[in-house]
Motif scaffolding. Structure first.
Motif, PDB file in Angstrom:
ATOM      1  N   ARG A  22       0.844  -1.209   0.000  1.00  0.00           N
ATOM      2  CA  ARG A  22       0.000   0.000   0.000  1.00  0.00           C
ATOM      3  C   ARG A  22       0.874   1.251   0.000  1.00  0.00           C
ATOM      4  NH1 ARG A  22      -4.882  -0.036   4.163  1.00  0.00           N
ATOM      5  NH2 ARG A  22      -5.709  -1.391   2.537  1.00  0.00           N
ATOM      6  N   LEU A  23       1.884   1.240   0.853  1.00  0.00           N
ATOM      7  CA  LEU A  23       2.788   2.388   0.906  1.00  0.00           C
ATOM      8  C   LEU A  23       3.616   2.473  -0.374  1.00  0.00           C
ATOM      9  CD1 LEU A  23       4.030   4.770   2.400  1.00  0.00           C
ATOM     10  CD2 LEU A  23       5.514   3.170   3.631  1.00  0.00           C
ATOM     11  N   GLN A  24       4.072   1.333  -0.862  1.00  0.00           N
ATOM     12  CA  GLN A  24       4.896   1.307  -2.079  1.00  0.00           C
ATOM     13  C   GLN A  24       4.180   1.970  -3.252  1.00  0.00           C
ATOM     14  OE1 GLN A  24       5.838  -2.646  -3.437  1.00  0.00           O
ATOM     15  NE2 GLN A  24       6.804  -1.953  -5.322  1.00  0.00           N
ATOM     16  N   LYS A  25       2.913   1.644  -3.413  1.00  0.00           N
ATOM     17  CA  LYS A  25       2.145   2.157  -4.553  1.00  0.00           C
ATOM     18  C   LYS A  25       2.156   3.679  -4.594  1.00  0.00           C
ATOM     19  CE  LYS A  25      -2.374   1.874  -4.332  1.00  0.00           C
ATOM     20  NZ  LYS A  25      -3.757   1.311  -4.345  1.00  0.00           N
ATOM     21  N   HIS A  26       2.016   4.287  -3.425  1.00  0.00           N
ATOM     22  CA  HIS A  26       1.931   5.746  -3.377  1.00  0.00           C
ATOM     23  C   HIS A  26       3.307   6.412  -3.353  1.00  0.00           C
ATOM     24  CE1 HIS A  26      -2.440   5.977  -2.898  1.00  0.00           C
ATOM     25  NE2 HIS A  26      -2.339   4.873  -2.162  1.00  0.00           N
ATOM     26  N   ILE A  27       4.256   5.827  -2.619  1.00  0.00           N
ATOM     27  CA  ILE A  27       5.566   6.467  -2.510  1.00  0.00           C
ATOM     28  C   ILE A  27       6.310   6.393  -3.839  1.00  0.00           C
ATOM     29  CG2 ILE A  27       6.980   4.503  -1.743  1.00  0.00           C
ATOM     30  CD1 ILE A  27       7.084   8.042  -0.218  1.00  0.00           C
ATOM     31  N   TYR A  28       6.037   5.359  -4.631  1.00  0.00           N
ATOM     32  CA  TYR A  28       6.684   5.251  -5.948  1.00  0.00           C
ATOM     33  C   TYR A  28       6.360   6.473  -6.805  1.00  0.00           C
ATOM     34  CZ  TYR A  28       7.606   3.958 -10.772  1.00  0.00           C
ATOM     35  OH  TYR A  28       8.047   3.971 -12.077  1.00  0.00           O
ATOM     36  N   GLN A  29       5.109   6.924  -6.742  1.00  0.00           N
ATOM     37  CA  GLN A  29       4.718   8.088  -7.543  1.00  0.00           C
ATOM     38  C   GLN A  29       5.476   9.344  -7.114  1.00  0.00           C
ATOM     39  OE1 GLN A  29       2.907   7.669 -10.206  1.00  0.00           O
ATOM     40  NE2 GLN A  29       2.521   5.523  -9.702  1.00  0.00           N
ATOM     41  N   ILE A  30       5.723   9.455  -5.818  1.00  0.00           N
ATOM     42  CA  ILE A  30       6.491  10.598  -5.306  1.00  0.00           C
ATOM     43  C   ILE A  30       7.944  10.510  -5.776  1.00  0.00           C
ATOM     44  CG2 ILE A  30       7.271  11.796  -3.220  1.00  0.00           C
ATOM     45  CD1 ILE A  30       4.324  12.018  -3.364  1.00  0.00           C
ATOM     46  N   TRP A  31       8.528   9.305  -5.658  1.00  0.00           N
ATOM     47  CA  TRP A  31       9.906   9.099  -6.119  1.00  0.00           C
ATOM     48  C   TRP A  31      10.023   9.378  -7.617  1.00  0.00           C
ATOM     49  CZ3 TRP A  31      10.358   3.512  -3.728  1.00  0.00           C
ATOM     50  CH2 TRP A  31      10.580   3.615  -2.341  1.00  0.00           C
ATOM     51  N   LYS A  32       9.093   8.818  -8.380  1.00  0.00           N
ATOM     52  CA  LYS A  32       9.146   8.940  -9.839  1.00  0.00           C
ATOM     53  C   LYS A  32       8.954  10.385 -10.286  1.00  0.00           C
ATOM     54  CE  LYS A  32       9.343   7.387 -14.079  1.00  0.00           C
ATOM     55  NZ  LYS A  32      10.698   7.175 -14.654  1.00  0.00           N
ATOM     56  N   GLY A  33       8.059  11.096  -9.583  1.00  0.00           N
ATOM     57  CA  GLY A  33       7.837  12.506  -9.917  1.00  0.00           C
ATOM     58  C   GLY A  33       9.099  13.332  -9.737  1.00  0.00           C
ATOM     59  N   ALA A  34       9.815  13.080  -8.650  1.00  0.00           N
ATOM     60  CA  ALA A  34      11.078  13.785  -8.408  1.00  0.00           C
ATOM     61  C   ALA A  34      12.112  13.380  -9.449  1.00  0.00           C
ATOM     62  CB  ALA A  34      11.587  13.475  -7.002  1.00  0.00           C
ATOM     63  N   ASP A  35      12.174  12.087  -9.756  1.00  0.00           N
ATOM     64  CA  ASP A  35      13.136  11.572 -10.726  1.00  0.00           C
ATOM     65  C   ASP A  35      12.935  12.227 -12.091  1.00  0.00           C
ATOM     66  OD1 ASP A  35      15.173   9.173 -11.088  1.00  0.00           O
ATOM     67  OD2 ASP A  35      13.860   9.135 -12.849  1.00  0.00           O
ATOM     68  N   ASP A  36      11.685  12.335 -12.506  1.00  0.00           N
ATOM     69  CA  ASP A  36      11.370  12.925 -13.816  1.00  0.00           C
ATOM     70  C   ASP A  36      11.777  14.394 -13.887  1.00  0.00           C
ATOM     71  OD1 ASP A  36      10.343  10.523 -14.647  1.00  0.00           O
ATOM     72  OD2 ASP A  36       8.245  11.067 -14.318  1.00  0.00           O
ATOM     73  N   LYS A  37      11.722  15.084 -12.736  1.00  0.00           N
ATOM     74  CA  LYS A  37      12.069  16.510 -12.695  1.00  0.00           C
ATOM     75  C   LYS A  37      13.543  16.744 -12.400  1.00  0.00           C
ATOM     76  CE  LYS A  37       7.517  17.750 -10.846  1.00  0.00           C
ATOM     77  NZ  LYS A  37       6.811  18.204  -9.613  1.00  0.00           N
ATOM     78  N   GLY A  38      14.281  15.656 -12.141  1.00  0.00           N
ATOM     79  CA  GLY A  38      15.694  15.814 -11.801  1.00  0.00           C
ATOM     80  C   GLY A  38      15.890  16.340 -10.394  1.00  0.00           C
ATOM     81  N   GLU A  39      14.891  16.128  -9.531  1.00  0.00           N
ATOM     82  CA  GLU A  39      14.989  16.602  -8.148  1.00  0.00           C
ATOM     83  C   GLU A  39      15.526  15.485  -7.251  1.00  0.00           C
ATOM     84  OE1 GLU A  39      11.030  17.860  -7.241  1.00  0.00           O
ATOM     85  OE2 GLU A  39      11.181  19.697  -8.433  1.00  0.00           O
ATOM     86  N   ARG A  40      16.113  15.874  -6.121  1.00  0.00           N
ATOM     87  CA  ARG A  40      16.698  14.907  -5.192  1.00  0.00           C
ATOM     88  C   ARG A  40      16.283  15.267  -3.761  1.00  0.00           C
ATOM     89  NH1 ARG A  40      21.937  15.010  -4.353  1.00  0.00           N
ATOM     90  NH2 ARG A  40      22.137  12.742  -4.217  1.00  0.00           N
ATOM     91  N   TYR A  41      15.904  14.271  -2.978  1.00  0.00           N
ATOM     92  CA  TYR A  41      15.516  14.506  -1.589  1.00  0.00           C
ATOM     93  C   TYR A  41      16.033  13.368  -0.710  1.00  0.00           C
ATOM     94  CZ  TYR A  41      12.214  17.763  -3.764  1.00  0.00           C
ATOM     95  OH  TYR A  41      11.670  18.772  -4.502  1.00  0.00           O
ATOM     96  N   PHE A  42      15.998  13.625   0.606  1.00  0.00           N
ATOM     97  CA  PHE A  42      16.350  12.585   1.565  1.00  0.00           C
ATOM     98  C   PHE A  42      15.172  11.615   1.736  1.00  0.00           C
ATOM     99  CE2 PHE A  42      19.398  15.837   3.329  1.00  0.00           C
ATOM    100  CZ  PHE A  42      20.552  15.072   3.147  1.00  0.00           C
ATOM    101  N   PRO A  43      15.436  10.390   2.221  1.00  0.00           N
ATOM    102  CA  PRO A  43      14.347   9.426   2.446  1.00  0.00           C
ATOM    103  C   PRO A  43      13.189   9.978   3.260  1.00  0.00           C
ATOM    104  CG  PRO A  43      16.458   8.320   2.672  1.00  0.00           C
ATOM    105  CD  PRO A  43      16.760   9.784   2.478  1.00  0.00           C
ATOM    106  N   HIS A  44      13.503  10.667   4.368  1.00  0.00           N
ATOM    107  CA  HIS A  44      12.407  11.153   5.215  1.00  0.00           C
ATOM    108  C   HIS A  44      11.627  12.276   4.533  1.00  0.00           C
ATOM    109  CE1 HIS A  44      15.244  14.418   6.214  1.00  0.00           C
ATOM    110  NE2 HIS A  44      14.197  15.090   6.628  1.00  0.00           N
TER     111      HIS A  44
END
Length: 326
Positions: free
Chosen positions: A128-150
């Motif tokens: 359940r968490l994976q499904k939603h967090i993947y979209q957040i990760w992928k959105g940042a990846d597509d924009k070339g953005e980088r963040y910490f895990p938390h």
């Protein structure tokens, strides 16, 4: 005017007078004194404290500004959110000591991962968490953005996207309280958590770039800057729950600044307490007595030092209750 303490605090003060009980009381009073004198406190979370539902007391500690920063394992970072969205699907196994290898295999086959007496449901929690967090990760990846895990976890919590799944009172989620405060967190070794493994799988599949997730080295550099900016006056205390990387990683920032950055006036940690049931043994960090940390340039000879050799799931909520005057 002194606020009247609640029944938990009154019970502790009356009964906890000797041995580990007295150490608990001394550590709680030392923490309180540190805050009253203008100090800040780092709390470190090892083990499975989130699955043990420490959030019930930890969230209120965060809301009342009794914690300035947290260091935690990747497991504690994610498991508080998993408990928030899948609590009713968790399975308790009070007779876990009697389980046979076949019993354990049956749990696996039914998609339950056991932590002592509690099984985390794979579909409702991890996936359940994976499904939603993947979209957040992928959105940042597509924009070339980088963040910490938390920071990714904060984004998903503050978006409100997970509210549809809430199964506990959200005030008992320490991660939600931390996100609302934008509390600083460091998560050393995040890669060995379930979400860390899942992120790595996307990197291997070529779906996300590894650099989209900021690294442990960057956490250390960030922590060094934070420590320098916050260590004036009474300084920063260190309240360690368990051992391992959650504690060893952040406590090393002081000797790193002193020895490797040659900042000879950097203050030591100004309070230290560890709750651990690890025994003192050859080469053990988790079971090492606090004085050993003097030789590593982490604690001063005058730093108030406490060690409570007991189960943190029992001890930490009691100390927090004292600090919250409950």
């Amino acid at each position: 005017m002194e606020v009247t303490r609640g029944p938990i605090s009154q019970f502790i003060e009356k009964n906890y007078r000797h041995f580990n009980a007295a150490a608990l009381m001394d550590a709680a009073k030392g923490y309180e004194t540190h805050l009253l004198e203008g100090g800040k406190m780092m709390v470190t979370l090892a083990g499975a404290m989130s699955t043990a539902e420490l959030g019930i007391s930890l969230a209120e500690m965060i809301r009342q500004d009794k914690i300035a920063i947290i260091s935690c394992t990747g497991a504690n970072l994610e498991e508080d959110i998993m408990n928030l969205v899948a609590h009713s699907h968790y399975k308790r196994v009070p007779n876990y000591r009697d389980l046979s290898p076949q019993d354990e295999w049956d749990l696996l086959e039914n998609h339950y991962n056991r932590v002592t007496d509690t099984c985390i449901p794979e579909e409702e929690a991890f996936r359940r968490l994976q499904k939603h967090i993947y979209q957040i990760w992928k959105g940042a990846d597509d924009k070339g953005e980088r963040y910490f895990p938390h920071e990714y976890m904060y984004k998903i919590l503050l978006s409100g996207e997970l509210e549809q799944y809430y199964e506990i009172d959200p005030k008992n989620s320490w991660m939600l309280a931390a996100a609302e405060k934008n509390l600083p967190i460091v998560v050393p070794g995040w890669e060995d958590s379930t979400m860390g493994n899942i992120f790595a799988s996307y990197v291997i599949k070529g779906k996300i770039k590894a650099v989209t997730m900021k690294s442990g080295i960057e956490y250390m550099a960030w922590l060094a800057d934070w420590y320098v900016k916050n260590s004036e006056g009474k300084g920063i205390g260190f309240f360690q729950i368990g051992g391992g990387i959650a504690g060893d990683f952040p406590i090393c920032v002081v000797p790193m600044l002193y020895q490797d950055m040659e900042m000879e006036k950097i203050p030591f940690w100004s309070y230290f307490c560890q709750i651990s049931d690890s025994t003192t043994s050859y080469g053990s960090y988790s079971g090492a007595v606090p004085n050993e940390k003097i030789t590593w340039g982490k604690l001063d000879i005058h730093t108030p030092k406490f060690i409570v050799e007991s189960d943190a799931t029992i001890v930490a909520p009691l100390i927090f209750a004292w600090l919250l005057k409950q």
